[in-house]
Design a protein around this motif. Structure first.
Motif, PDB file in Angstrom:
ATOM      1  N   TYR A 139       0.829  -1.208   0.000  1.00  0.00           N
ATOM      2  CA  TYR A 139       0.000   0.000   0.000  1.00  0.00           C
ATOM      3  C   TYR A 139       0.858   1.250   0.000  1.00  0.00           C
ATOM      4  N   TRP A 140       1.862   1.280   0.839  1.00  0.00           N
ATOM      5  CA  TRP A 140       2.718   2.451   0.935  1.00  0.00           C
ATOM      6  C   TRP A 140       3.804   2.488  -0.138  1.00  0.00           C
ATOM      7  N   GLU A 182       7.938  -0.023  -6.539  1.00  0.00           N
ATOM      8  CA  GLU A 182       7.599  -0.628  -7.827  1.00  0.00           C
ATOM      9  C   GLU A 182       6.633   0.235  -8.623  1.00  0.00           C
ATOM     10  N   ARG A 183       5.891   1.122  -7.956  1.00  0.00           N
ATOM     11  CA  ARG A 183       5.041   2.080  -8.662  1.00  0.00           C
ATOM     12  C   ARG A 183       5.872   3.331  -8.951  1.00  0.00           C
ATOM     13  N   PRO A 184       5.601   4.002 -10.070  1.00  0.00           N
ATOM     14  CA  PRO A 184       6.534   5.041 -10.543  1.00  0.00           C
ATOM     15  C   PRO A 184       6.701   6.239  -9.618  1.00  0.00           C
ATOM     16  N   TRP A 185       5.660   6.591  -8.826  1.00  0.00           N
ATOM     17  CA  TRP A 185       5.772   7.801  -8.004  1.00  0.00           C
ATOM     18  C   TRP A 185       5.424   7.539  -6.541  1.00  0.00           C
ATOM     19  N   SER A 186       5.761   6.354  -6.053  1.00  0.00           N
ATOM     20  CA  SER A 186       5.432   5.990  -4.662  1.00  0.00           C
ATOM     21  C   SER A 186       6.554   6.428  -3.714  1.00  0.00           C
ATOM     22  N   ASP A 229       0.384   7.672  -3.128  1.00  0.00           N
ATOM     23  CA  ASP A 229       1.519   8.091  -3.944  1.00  0.00           C
ATOM     24  C   ASP A 229       1.397   9.551  -4.382  1.00  0.00           C
ATOM     25  N   TYR A 230       2.502  10.074  -4.896  1.00  0.00           N
ATOM     26  CA  TYR A 230       2.447  11.344  -5.621  1.00  0.00           C
ATOM     27  C   TYR A 230       1.684  11.167  -6.933  1.00  0.00           C
ATOM     28  N   ARG A 231       1.185  12.261  -7.468  1.00  0.00           N
ATOM     29  CA  ARG A 231       0.835  12.323  -8.882  1.00  0.00           C
ATOM     30  C   ARG A 231       2.116  12.591  -9.669  1.00  0.00           C
ATOM     31  N   PRO A 232       2.119  12.302 -10.982  1.00  0.00           N
ATOM     32  CA  PRO A 232       3.329  12.537 -11.781  1.00  0.00           C
ATOM     33  C   PRO A 232       3.703  14.014 -11.836  1.00  0.00           C
ATOM     34  N   PRO A 233       4.948  14.332 -12.197  1.00  0.00           N
ATOM     35  CA  PRO A 233       5.397  15.719 -12.272  1.00  0.00           C
ATOM     36  C   PRO A 233       4.518  16.552 -13.204  1.00  0.00           C
ATOM     37  N   GLY A 270      -3.043   3.395 -12.689  1.00  0.00           N
ATOM     38  CA  GLY A 270      -2.682   1.986 -12.609  1.00  0.00           C
ATOM     39  C   GLY A 270      -2.680   1.399 -11.215  1.00  0.00           C
ATOM     40  N   TYR A 271      -3.099   2.181 -10.223  1.00  0.00           N
ATOM     41  CA  TYR A 271      -3.246   1.660  -8.858  1.00  0.00           C
ATOM     42  C   TYR A 271      -4.668   1.995  -8.440  1.00  0.00           C
ATOM     43  N   SER A 272      -5.541   1.010  -8.460  1.00  0.00           N
ATOM     44  CA  SER A 272      -6.979   1.242  -8.399  1.00  0.00           C
ATOM     45  C   SER A 272      -7.449   1.582  -6.984  1.00  0.00           C
ATOM     46  N   TYR A 273      -8.641   2.150  -6.917  1.00  0.00           N
ATOM     47  CA  TYR A 273      -9.249   2.418  -5.626  1.00  0.00           C
ATOM     48  C   TYR A 273      -9.509   1.113  -4.877  1.00  0.00           C
TER      49      TYR A 273
END
Length: 315
Positions: free
Chosen positions: A34-35, A40-44, A173-177, A189-192
């Motif tokens: 979750y955190w 592995e997620r691009p902006w975690s 996570d962050y949103r992308p730049p 790509g990371y669902s609710y």
């Protein structure tokens, strides 16, 4: 804890880490996912593994973030540089879950307290937003207490530290730049649904530490994500019509972490056009009273919206 300076001291970081480790003595596989601690997620990179974090690591990342801010980089390149720095230093851009979580724990956590209010927001900002300075893990002014327009979204018992406050964003996570600051997150790509699995794990851990746990959520996106746990409202179109106008101040029951919690859904305090409607302010004030958490915000506020939320008459 007194928080008058702009940066946490080593002793304050130690106290915040102690709070996290006391609430989450182990980081389960679901919480780790979750955190985004495996990155592995691009902006975690908001989060930090608070069991391995040190003041020195956090300070090193902060100094590197300042250096990156002074480079002439595009938003995307700056975001990548900040991400690479976090990977190298082995910490993220908070001491634990998010900067607001850090600060609220610094102000409210004590080993002797047995009640907690989870303030559930939607998500953090993009890792880079225009020319604004980057977030840094030791910045103590990044907090709910420094944004008075949000104070009506938190009860007095949290704001004054009578009860522990745990600020959580459903999407960690962050949103992308350079991305927008608002709106749903279905495109990332990371669902609710995955977020709810993580939230279940978080609440399950919190329930082991505290005997009294209340949930207050902010905004329509979080409300819609939680509707699967609220069958009586599943066909409702809006939060305002479903949970506010129908029964102002009603505290709902929601199953999270394997238990039923008392749950008060609110509009987002940052969107005053919705939050500040009289019917909603009555809902806020009556809901806090029903949970025995006091009035909205703090009495020392001179901000009009806080005064209005505290002074509105419940019909």
């Amino acid at each position: 804890m007194t928080l008058n300076q702009q940066q946490y001291s080593s002793d304050q970081v130690t106290q915040i880490l102690h709070a996290y480790r006391s609430i989450f003595p182990t980081i389960t596989a679901d919480l780790e996912n979750y955190w985004g601690l495996q990155r592995e997620r691009p902006w975690s990179y908001v989060t930090t593994n608070f069991h391995s974090a040190t003041f020195e690591k956090l300070q090193a990342l902060q100094e590197r973030a300042w250096e990156i801010d002074n480079l002439s980089l595009t938003q995307e390149a700056r975001g990548i540089a900040l991400r690479d720095a976090a990977l190298k230093m082995d910490v993220g851009y908070s001491i634990g879950i998010s900067p607001w979580t850090d600060n609220l724990l610094a102000r409210t956590y004590s080993d002797s307290k047995d009640s907690v209010v989870i303030l559930l927001g939607h998500d953090w900002y993009p890792i880079v937003t225009g020319d604004s300075p980057s977030g840094t893990p030791l910045k103590s002014s990044d907090s709910l207490h420094t944004v008075e327009r949000y104070w009506p979204g938190a009860p007095e018992a949290v704001m004054d530290g009578t009860t522990v406050g745990l600020f959580i964003n459903l999407y960690p996570d962050y949103r992308p730049p350079g991305d927008s600051k608002c709106g749903n997150l279905n495109k990332y790509g990371y669902s609710y649904e995955e977020c709810l699995i993580g939230l279940d794990a978080l609440v399950a851990a919190v329930l082991k530490r505290f005997s009294q746990v209340h949930l207050i959520s902010w905004g329509a996106n979080v409300w819609r994500a939680l509707l699967k746990r609220l069958p009586e409202f599943r066909n409702s179109t809006t939060l305002l019509s479903a949970a506010v106008q129908a029964s102002p101040g009603k505290v709902l029951r929601i199953e999270l972490g394997g238990r039923e919690l008392q749950y008060l859904p609110l509009m987002h305090p940052g969107h005053w056009g919705n939050f500040g409607q009289a019917c909603h302010l009555r809902h806020v004030k009556a809901g806090y009273a029903a949970l025995r958490l006091g009035l909205p915000g703090l009495d020392n506020s001179k901000v009009k919206r806080v005064r209005k939320a505290r002074e509105i008459v419940i019909v």
